[in-house]
Design a protein around this motif. Structure first.
Motif, mmCIF file in Angstrom:
data_model
loop_
_atom_site.group_PDB
_atom_site.id
_atom_site.type_symbol
_atom_site.label_atom_id
_atom_site.label_comp_id
_atom_site.label_asym_id
_atom_site.label_seq_id
_atom_site.Cartn_x
_atom_site.Cartn_y
_atom_site.Cartn_z
ATOM 1 N N ASN A 196 -12.000 42.684 -21.614
ATOM 2 C CA ASN A 196 -10.822 41.938 -21.893
ATOM 3 C C ASN A 196 -10.220 41.180 -20.472
ATOM 4 O OD1 ASN A 196 -9.841 41.900 -24.356
ATOM 5 N ND2 ASN A 196 -8.212 43.258 -24.205
ATOM 6 N N LYS A 197 -10.517 41.953 -19.549
ATOM 7 C CA LYS A 197 -10.115 41.196 -18.137
ATOM 8 C C LYS A 197 -10.846 39.823 -17.949
ATOM 9 C CE LYS A 197 -7.554 44.326 -14.892
ATOM 10 N NZ LYS A 197 -8.222 45.189 -13.791
ATOM 11 N N GLU A 198 -11.996 40.050 -18.530
ATOM 12 C CA GLU A 198 -13.196 39.053 -17.863
ATOM 13 C C GLU A 198 -12.569 37.876 -19.034
ATOM 14 O OE1 GLU A 198 -17.557 38.902 -18.927
ATOM 15 O OE2 GLU A 198 -17.245 40.246 -16.816
ATOM 16 N N ILE A 199 -12.342 38.093 -20.114
ATOM 17 C CA ILE A 199 -11.709 37.073 -21.290
ATOM 18 C C ILE A 199 -10.306 36.442 -20.488
ATOM 19 C CG2 ILE A 199 -10.978 36.536 -23.523
ATOM 20 C CD1 ILE A 199 -13.179 38.205 -24.630
ATOM 21 N N ASP A 200 -9.603 37.366 -20.303
ATOM 22 C CA ASP A 200 -8.447 36.893 -19.447
ATOM 23 C C ASP A 200 -8.818 35.886 -18.330
ATOM 24 O OD1 ASP A 200 -6.786 38.346 -21.207
ATOM 25 O OD2 ASP A 200 -5.731 38.873 -19.674
ATOM 26 N N GLY A 201 -9.580 36.352 -17.252
ATOM 27 C CA GLY A 201 -9.669 35.533 -16.174
ATOM 28 C C GLY A 201 -10.396 34.242 -16.809
ATOM 29 N N GLN A 237 -7.365 27.429 -18.425
ATOM 30 C CA GLN A 237 -5.717 26.909 -18.350
ATOM 31 C C GLN A 237 -5.744 26.126 -16.975
ATOM 32 O OE1 GLN A 237 -3.109 29.875 -18.736
ATOM 33 N NE2 GLN A 237 -1.653 28.670 -19.900
ATOM 34 N N LYS A 238 -6.272 26.869 -16.098
ATOM 35 C CA LYS A 238 -6.131 26.018 -14.735
ATOM 36 C C LYS A 238 -6.753 24.467 -14.884
ATOM 37 C CE LYS A 238 -5.309 27.805 -10.196
ATOM 38 N NZ LYS A 238 -5.774 29.116 -9.112
ATOM 39 N N ILE A 239 -8.001 24.486 -15.127
ATOM 40 C CA ILE A 239 -8.732 23.228 -15.084
ATOM 41 C C ILE A 239 -8.014 22.211 -16.249
ATOM 42 C CG2 ILE A 239 -11.005 22.478 -16.227
ATOM 43 C CD1 ILE A 239 -12.462 24.764 -15.167
ATOM 44 N N HIS A 240 -7.704 22.657 -17.317
ATOM 45 C CA HIS A 240 -6.826 22.074 -18.232
ATOM 46 C C HIS A 240 -5.588 21.226 -17.730
ATOM 47 C CE1 HIS A 240 -3.914 21.000 -21.796
ATOM 48 N NE2 HIS A 240 -5.058 20.792 -22.356
ATOM 49 N N GLU A 241 -5.083 22.092 -16.646
ATOM 50 C CA GLU A 241 -3.756 21.439 -16.013
ATOM 51 C C GLU A 241 -4.194 20.520 -15.098
ATOM 52 O OE1 GLU A 241 -1.027 25.072 -15.219
ATOM 53 O OE2 GLU A 241 -1.190 23.802 -13.269
ATOM 54 N N VAL A 242 -5.209 20.611 -14.337
ATOM 55 C CA VAL A 242 -5.879 19.613 -13.427
ATOM 56 C C VAL A 242 -6.152 18.382 -14.333
ATOM 57 C CG1 VAL A 242 -7.619 19.061 -11.829
ATOM 58 C CG2 VAL A 242 -6.569 21.268 -11.746
ATOM 59 N N ILE A 243 -7.017 18.394 -15.494
ATOM 60 C CA ILE A 243 -7.621 17.440 -16.051
ATOM 61 C C ILE A 243 -6.707 16.574 -16.962
ATOM 62 C CG2 ILE A 243 -9.423 16.840 -17.561
ATOM 63 C CD1 ILE A 243 -11.297 18.848 -16.653
#
Lengths: 275, 275, 275, 275
Positions: free
Chosen positions: A2-7, A13-19
């Motif tokens: 679950n943690k992996e998926i969260d990561g 999300q981070k990439i989305h924010e940048v792009i």
């Protein structure tokens, strides 16, 4: 697990924010780099077409073209991965433009005549609009688009009338001037009529008979007067749109055309919004 | 006997609905077929004039022209028969256009030089407007026509002034530039002046002396400034028309153009709204 | 004696009515004859300049020119005599135009090169405006003239800026393109810049270097954007003038923008005029 | 000592009044002399470039150029001395233009190719604006500048779209027409597209294939319709600006753009008029 998926989600999300975003520093930097990249890659397409320059830098252009294509490919993949609905992005107008601007270079490996794909490479320029889109230019564009859309009926009637005039005058001029004066067919005469009514006037074909010049003069003056119509339409819509953006009427006194940002009615002083 | 007439009437009404109407499925289909037919027949007129194409398909074009003419003839007869007032239809603008677009092909049997009738065949294109007429484009067309009609006085004054300028400058340039520079007569000089003031600028005739180029420059700048006038007129009328179309007329005195915020009629003082 | 003067006065008044007036049948007929006469005499000036026509009809043109000149001379004398203030008429704009349009033919007896007086003969066309002046076109003309006059400051600033751009770009292009590409002097380069910024574009001079074409492109787009300015100004003034023609505000409720023809305030129903 | 400074201050003030002011007779005279001087010196730059004139008057032009340069130098020094903040003036736009218009002549002593400095000499024309600036033309200029500034977002979006169209169509035409028809590179094709969309139409490059002419026709009609957009924008802003300038701001909350018929501030509800 679950943690992996969260990561992963966080990464996505981070990439989305940048792009896609433009509020963070990274997002702004990304946009700037992309803008420079697009403009540079379009500039290369242009310079390649100048024989004298291409003769000396053909190799460099080829290399840079590949660099840009690979970068744009990575960007495309990142967009697909970081998008919450990858398919929707891929099928959106901008998604298709993004994909289209990659294909020509890859196709160039298999097919020799990549020349025909030049246009598609120049389509990259449309991608610049995405970057502008994110900024405050959007308001102006929206207003323009609204005005044009609201006036579409009038514009279609107008273009229909112009086309009708152009076909009839074109046929007339073909009969009067004939093949010996450059009016070699009705389509070519219509081309001449369009060149004339839009006041472009190349002069590659020009009437030579007295009757032809008289009709041409009439066509020009008509074109001149007609030029007023689309301008009138667009201006009217822009002003009209402005009025529609008002708030409506006051519930107490009925005063119309209240400014959008009103808290109180400017006629009777009625409170309109909770402050 | 009465029943027969009733049956005929019913038939007539049905045909009328199909041909003139646009609400039923049959009416819409008919319009669509007609639209395609008109466009195809005008396309043939155009293609016939292209020498290379006509050389190969002359026979086919001739055949198709006859097919369309016969179809349009049948349509014309159906319109006449189904119309409640056949004569009124026949003498209306659209009725004359319908008839005119048939004649050239039939005349071609008797007369050899059907070439001169090409223009009349291209007039068929006007019939497309009937189909548009029936739709919601009508509103836009009506608004445009109203705006142009309302501004006719100003437009005539404007065109009169332009013609005056063009004649005087044309005569002046004939004197200054003279026959050796292409300004071979005053009508030709006027033609040049029209080409210049409308900013078409073919370049088939262009001033070569210093004085001539100075006058031409002045004419261009005048033309440039003058271009603003018809646009201003049409825009003004469109906005004006918009304002006029708001509340309608007074129920008591019939006064038109009541402002939309009216509580009382400004002519007879009739109360229009409950206050 | 007194009776004689009275009789003369009556005659003078009658002639005045016919010549200057336009309400009586005789006055309308006179205007129509004059209109035809002016147009015919200007047409002769034009046709005389066409070599092929003049070769055959030179004599007839010469005769007709004299007929029209004598008729216009009689009209001029009649205007002088019937005018209550002959000197005021003679010195008015229209009086001078009337006189000027007679002189060239008479001068032609003494001087050989009457060619140079062609322009003055074409000035006759301005006289047509007198006839239009008397009709309801006057309103439209007045509105246009008012709008142009009201916007004179903005138009002068605008033309000043255009001239400044044109001089600087003209000098620049003279340096860049040089004499070998047709930009043979700064005045000629400025002529080219005017031809370009007004979108006339003859093509008799066109930039050939890359830098020159780049500057030309910039100039065209500037010209394109600038074209919007005079149009905006005139439209704005026309709309503004319209608002000024309103009646002002209601004395009871203060409602503004009352239509000119209001008898009652449309807001509070106050009686505005005695009926 | 103190008196001396006072005397100097007085002198400085007097010179300032003459040079920068325009209320006194001396100030007006100075402006007039300067205007004539600037126009004459720019006229000399132009005439020098006409080979036939320069051949005969080269010496006189050289002499006059020095006279004007020395006069403008004295004026520049006087401006510096009389200005209360010399540095601020020297670094202002007009100060830099003043300085720039002097340099070329002095540089001509040391460098031979003063040809390249012609443009800088023509920049003197901008100085004319200072004189106009001081008069009532300023209002018109300010209104125009405001309208253009307020519409900058829309104008940038508009120019961006035009550039996009021009690049894509230019690339397309390069592919279709090719080098043999004058479309020798993509930049040149873009140059052609700009010449066409702005309706300049030199005719130095013109499409010759059927497909090319069809695309060109489409481009012209688009350009024709697009011409309406900037005009609409500017007109809209001029009208909008007019409306905004009506009542001023609220005395309590400072809210701007109050409608002229306001009784209450629409932001804070402050009573603005006695009812």
């Amino acid at each position: 697990m679950n943690k992996e998926i969260d990561g992963l989600k966080k990464w996505q999300q981070k990439i989305h924010e940048v792009i896609f975003g433009y509020h963070t520093f990274a997002g702004k930097l990304f946009d700037l780099v992309l803008l420079v990249g697009i403009l540079a890659s379009v500039a290369i397409v242009m310079l390649e077409s100048v024989r004298e320059i291409d003769a000396n830098f053909s190799q460099e252009f080829h290399f840079l073209e590949w660099v840009f294509t690979i970068l744009f490919t990575l960007e495309y993949i990142a967009r697909l991965l970081s998008s919450p609905r990858p398919l929707k992005y891929a099928l959106s107008f901008m998604g298709i433009v993004d994909l289209l601007s990659l294909i020509p270079t890859y196709l160039g490996i298999f097919i020799d005549g990549a020349h025909a794909l030049l246009v598609i490479r120049s389509i990259r320029l449309i991608r610049v609009f995405r970057i502008l889109k994110l900024t405050h230019f959007m308001g102006g564009a929206q207003q323009l688009a609204d005005a044009l859309w609201a006036s579409r009926h009038k514009v279609i009637v107008f273009l229909g009338s112009v086309l009708c005039i152009v076909v009839i005058i074109g046929t007339l001029m073909f009969m009067i001037e004939g093949r010996s004066h450059g009016f070699s067919s009705i389509p070519k005469s219509i081309y001449w009529a369009i060149v004339t009514i839009t006041t472009v006037g190349y002069g590659d074909i020009a009437p030579e008979t007295v009757v032809g010049q008289t009709i041409a003069s009439a066509l020009m003056i008509v074109g001149y007067a007609i030029l007023a119509v689309p301008t009138g339409i667009v201006t009217h819509e822009l002003i009209h749109a402005d009025k529609k953006n008002n708030l409506g009427s006051c519930p107490r006194c009925g005063q119309k055309n209240l400014p959008k940002e009103s808290n109180y009615c400017f006629n009777c002083g009625e409170k309109l919004k909770e402050l």
